[in-house]
Design a protein around this motif. Sequence first.
Motif, PDB file in Angstrom:
ATOM      1  N   THR A  60      46.086  37.014  45.713  1.00 36.82           N
ATOM      2  CA  THR A  60      45.172  37.954  46.378  1.00 36.82           C
ATOM      3  C   THR A  60      43.723  37.518  46.193  1.00 36.82           C
ATOM      4  O   THR A  60      42.942  37.454  47.156  1.00 36.82           O
ATOM      5  CB  THR A  60      45.331  39.372  45.761  1.00 36.82           C
ATOM      6  OG1 THR A  60      46.704  39.585  45.476  1.00 36.82           O
ATOM      7  CG2 THR A  60      44.796  40.440  46.680  1.00 36.82           C
ATOM      8  N   ARG A  61      43.367  37.193  44.951  1.00 36.96           N
ATOM      9  CA  ARG A  61      41.998  36.723  44.675  1.00 36.96           C
ATOM     10  C   ARG A  61      41.693  35.478  45.500  1.00 36.96           C
ATOM     11  O   ARG A  61      40.604  35.354  46.073  1.00 36.96           O
ATOM     12  CB  ARG A  61      41.848  36.343  43.212  1.00 36.96           C
ATOM     13  CG  ARG A  61      41.860  37.492  42.254  1.00 36.96           C
ATOM     14  CD  ARG A  61      41.572  36.922  40.875  1.00 36.96           C
ATOM     15  NE  ARG A  61      41.757  37.927  39.850  1.00 36.96           N
ATOM     16  CZ  ARG A  61      41.359  37.775  38.587  1.00 36.96           C
ATOM     17  NH1 ARG A  61      40.786  36.659  38.207  1.00 36.96           N
ATOM     18  NH2 ARG A  61      41.559  38.720  37.719  1.00 36.96           N
ATOM     19  N   ALA A  62      42.663  34.555  45.524  1.00 39.16           N
ATOM     20  CA  ALA A  62      42.433  33.289  46.231  1.00 39.16           C
ATOM     21  C   ALA A  62      42.234  33.524  47.729  1.00 39.16           C
ATOM     22  O   ALA A  62      41.366  32.909  48.348  1.00 39.16           O
ATOM     23  CB  ALA A  62      43.615  32.345  45.991  1.00 39.16           C
ATOM     24  N   LEU A  63      43.007  34.423  48.294  1.00 40.29           N
ATOM     25  CA  LEU A  63      42.868  34.717  49.736  1.00 40.29           C
ATOM     26  C   LEU A  63      41.469  35.262  50.013  1.00 40.29           C
ATOM     27  O   LEU A  63      40.814  34.867  50.992  1.00 40.29           O
ATOM     28  CB  LEU A  63      43.932  35.738  50.170  1.00 40.29           C
ATOM     29  CG  LEU A  63      45.380  35.228  50.175  1.00 40.29           C
ATOM     30  CD1 LEU A  63      46.365  36.403  50.238  1.00 40.29           C
ATOM     31  CD2 LEU A  63      45.623  34.281  51.356  1.00 40.29           C
ATOM     32  N   LEU A  64      40.992  36.127  49.145  1.00 46.37           N
ATOM     33  CA  LEU A  64      39.664  36.712  49.342  1.00 46.37           C
ATOM     34  C   LEU A  64      38.579  35.655  49.131  1.00 46.37           C
ATOM     35  O   LEU A  64      37.635  35.556  49.905  1.00 46.37           O
ATOM     36  CB  LEU A  64      39.482  37.904  48.396  1.00 46.37           C
ATOM     37  CG  LEU A  64      40.369  39.115  48.755  1.00 46.37           C
ATOM     38  CD1 LEU A  64      40.549  40.046  47.565  1.00 46.37           C
ATOM     39  CD2 LEU A  64      39.778  39.875  49.947  1.00 46.37           C
ATOM     40  N   GLU A  65      38.747  34.850  48.090  1.00 44.74           N
ATOM     41  CA  GLU A  65      37.758  33.793  47.831  1.00 44.74           C
ATOM     42  C   GLU A  65      37.708  32.777  48.960  1.00 44.74           C
ATOM     43  O   GLU A  65      36.644  32.248  49.277  1.00 44.74           O
ATOM     44  CB  GLU A  65      38.122  33.042  46.543  1.00 44.74           C
ATOM     45  CG  GLU A  65      37.738  33.771  45.287  1.00 44.74           C
ATOM     46  CD  GLU A  65      38.255  33.064  44.048  1.00 44.74           C
ATOM     47  OE1 GLU A  65      38.223  33.691  42.990  1.00 44.74           O
ATOM     48  OE2 GLU A  65      38.691  31.897  44.151  1.00 44.74           O
ATOM     49  N   GLU A  66      38.866  32.499  49.552  1.00 44.83           N
ATOM     50  CA  GLU A  66      38.913  31.493  50.625  1.00 44.83           C
ATOM     51  C   GLU A  66      38.505  32.089  51.968  1.00 44.83           C
ATOM     52  O   GLU A  66      38.657  31.442  52.994  1.00 44.83           O
ATOM     53  CB  GLU A  66      40.305  30.866  50.716  1.00 44.83           C
ATOM     54  CG  GLU A  66      40.686  30.005  49.515  1.00 44.83           C
ATOM     55  CD  GLU A  66      39.808  28.758  49.362  1.00 44.83           C
ATOM     56  OE1 GLU A  66      39.401  28.188  50.388  1.00 44.83           O
ATOM     57  OE2 GLU A  66      39.521  28.378  48.213  1.00 44.83           O
ATOM     58  N   GLY A  67      38.068  33.330  51.972  1.00 46.26           N
ATOM     59  CA  GLY A  67      37.400  33.855  53.162  1.00 46.26           C
ATOM     60  C   GLY A  67      38.204  34.779  54.060  1.00 46.26           C
ATOM     61  O   GLY A  67      37.813  34.999  55.211  1.00 46.26           O
TER      62      GLY A  67
END
Length: 283
Positions: A60-67
């Motif tokens: 979830t964090r990665a999806l948000l960080e990747e935009g």
Amino acid sequence: MTRDLPPLREVIAAHGLAADKRFGQHFLLDLNLTRKIARLCGDMSDATVFEVGPGPGGLTRALLEEGAGRVVAIEKDARFVAALAEIAAAFDNRLSVVEADALTVDETAIVSEGRRIVASNLPYNVGTALLIKWLEAEPVWWDRLVLMFQKEVAERVVAKVADKSYGRLAILTAARAKPRYAMSLPARAFTPPPKVDSAVVVLDPLPADQRFADIEALSLVTESAFGQRRKTLRKSLAQAAGRAGTSSEALLQATGIDPGARAETIAPQGFMDLARAWRAAKG
Ligand code: SAM
């Protein structure tokens, strides 16, 4: 950019989120790995990403960080909601969490329009059922699926005719989507490690005019053919043919397929032809 969130191991300890086997929980805590998976979604800036089973929220964090423009996370285990709320706050509320069973949730009722991508480190016990649910959806509402499976299941999804993993799952997939085996992950990448290795598959929907619509007939014909995969199609298709009031010979003749052939030698197109002939016979 990691925002000011604590490491996932601390989140798990602070919220008492020990993995629960009943929910197929194996967490990805390495944010480099989850970012790599998130990037397989392509451009997410104008999309809603449905994440099934966010757990403590590594992907979830990665999806948000990747935009990702917006993430809607569907989680069955209510224990994770508080930890996920911290992520939502850190990312300007671009994350919303829905406590639900992904097998029964209606994704189009949650987000009715726009580009929609599904990304998930799937719970193994329901991974295949969820893939089939999304493949069967009509109209197709998703623009891409980025899915982690047990490696053996991933191989079955992307298999080509005559591969050892070729069967129903490859055929149902080929009828609706273009799959790509994107990356393998060893069991030790997960906490706790599962018994087997995993792999990520990326699926894009086929254009509408290339998609096969009658999944019910295709399911029935492939179930019959691969249920007795050592037998010839003349024998293995007899039961399915009977349900349409016809014979396997008639179905095979209508499609120009050798009645002495075995299921594993017939390409997906052959099974789509058989499904059409089955439907025509059933009327
Ligand atoms: N995404 C997290 C990660 O990568 O660390 C967790 C992945 S874990 C393999 C699977 C997650 O799916 C768990 O959080 C589990 O509670 C959740 N889950 C299991 N069955 C589910 C279902 N039917 N609907 C929604 N979530 C489910």
